[in-house]
Design a protein around this motif. Structure first.
Motif, short mmCIF file in Angstrom:
data_model
loop_
_atom_site.label_atom_id
_atom_site.label_comp_id
_atom_site.label_asym_id
_atom_site.label_seq_id
_atom_site.Cartn_x
_atom_site.Cartn_y
_atom_site.Cartn_z
N GLY A 116 12.59 1.88 -7.45
CA GLY A 116 11.47 1.12 -6.89
C GLY A 116 11.48 -0.32 -7.38
O GLY A 116 12.47 -0.82 -7.93
N GLU A 117 10.33 -0.93 -7.19
CA GLU A 117 10.20 -2.37 -7.42
C GLU A 117 9.94 -2.70 -8.89
O GLU A 117 10.54 -3.61 -9.45
N GLY A 118 9.05 -1.97 -9.51
CA GLY A 118 8.70 -2.26 -10.89
C GLY A 118 7.32 -1.73 -11.20
O GLY A 118 6.58 -1.34 -10.30
N PRO A 119 6.98 -1.70 -12.49
CA PRO A 119 5.70 -1.09 -12.87
C PRO A 119 4.48 -1.87 -12.41
O PRO A 119 4.50 -3.09 -12.35
N GLY A 120 3.43 -1.12 -12.08
CA GLY A 120 2.11 -1.69 -11.86
C GLY A 120 1.27 -1.42 -13.10
O GLY A 120 1.79 -1.06 -14.16
N GLU A 157 1.49 2.19 -14.54
CA GLU A 157 2.82 2.43 -15.11
C GLU A 157 2.96 1.70 -16.44
O GLU A 157 3.52 2.23 -17.40
N PRO A 190 7.49 5.13 -14.74
CA PRO A 190 7.48 4.60 -13.37
C PRO A 190 6.73 5.51 -12.40
O PRO A 190 6.72 6.74 -12.58
N PHE A 191 6.14 4.91 -11.40
CA PHE A 191 5.53 5.64 -10.28
C PHE A 191 4.55 6.72 -10.74
O PHE A 191 4.69 7.90 -10.38
N ASN A 220 13.29 1.68 -11.62
CA ASN A 220 12.91 0.47 -10.89
C ASN A 220 13.96 -0.62 -11.08
O ASN A 220 14.77 -0.54 -12.01
N HIS A 268 8.26 1.69 1.10
CA HIS A 268 7.62 1.93 -0.19
C HIS A 268 6.31 2.69 0.01
O HIS A 268 5.55 2.40 0.94
#
Ligand code: URA
Length: 246
Positions: free
Chosen positions: A97-101, A104, A110-111, A138, A217
């Motif tokens: 994926g893109e990266g942590p939010g 996360e 992740p996710f 990610n 996504h």
């Protein structure tokens, strides 16, 4: 012949969370950023250090330790955690994926936020789970402030670790979840809507070759449930290719 779309199932998948608010456009992330000097080193010097550290890793534990020491991303200073991977090392499927939010970053995995819950449901629909047969990571290991998109040089310093993770885990198929990982891994000028639905060949600098399929996504799907048929078609393609590759 078209692919059957199980809309009721996708409806059920989307029901795991209400629509998320709009986030910055993908296009913003794809704007080239100037290669900056960061601290005592330039970005190319940080990339070389990342390459050297990643080359020295023989396991995902080594990679996790290396990333906790690596200071080449400006994002690290504002984060609670370095988010490296979750799931099953050595699994035939690797989702990138893109990266942590925020969630996360808080939990160091992740996710695990709302998009992650939807990702888990989507994977379950094709017989996949992070506990059994899927590795999840990610293209960026640190949460950008305010959840903005990662910049090009922020992705570039992570890339040697991404490639080394692929070489260590040796998946049979990589799924790039969303435009940012798809575009950056494939060095493409196309957006996710053009890239999805197709399979590409990905080769790491260490010479490991693996097919890569971009998919929508899950966070995008939470914002645009009207694209659920496309998401379902992405999943069917992934399931079919895994059946052939395993
Ligand atoms: N979105 C991503 O792309 N990755 C995460 O880890 C969480 C949300």
């Amino acid at each position: 012949m078209g692919v059957a779309v199980d809309e009721p199932l996708v409806d059920a998948l989307l029901a795991v969370a209400p629509a998320a608010p709009e986030t910055p456009e993908l296009a913003q992330a794809l704007e080239p950023a100037p290669l900056r000097k960061r601290g005592a080193r330039t970005v190319p010097e940080w990339i070389r250090e990342a390459e050297q550290m990643a080359r020295g890793c023989a396991s995902l534990d080594d990679l996790t330790a290396a990333l906790s020491e690596f200071n080449g991303s400006p994002l690290k200073a504002s984060c609670e955690n370095t988010v490296v991977y979750d799931g099953t090392p050595g699994a035939s499927l690797m989702v990138i994926g893109e990266g942590p939010g925020a969630e996360e970053d808080r939990r160091g995995k992740p996710f695990v936020g709302r998009a992650g819950q939807l990702l888990d449901k989507m994977l379950a629909a094709i017989g996949r789970s992070r506990t059994e047969n899927t590795l999840i990571s990610n293209v960026n290991y640190w949460r950008p402030p305010g959840n903005r998109n990662p910049e090009v040089d922020e992705l570039a310093v992570c890339r040697p670790f991404v490639d080394r993770m692929i070489e260590i885990s040796r998946p049979k198929l990589i799924v790039a979840a969303g435009g940012i990982p798809a575009v950056s891994l494939l060095s493409s000028r196309e957006g996710i809507m053009k890239l999805r639905g197709n399979e590409y060949a990905y080769k790491t600098p260490g010479g490991y070759s693996v097919p890569l399929i971009p998919m929508l996504h899950p966070a995008y799907l939470l914002r645009r449930p009207q694209d659920k048929s496309r998401a379902w078609r992405d999943l069917l393609l992934i399931e079919k290719r895994l059946g052939e590759l395993e």
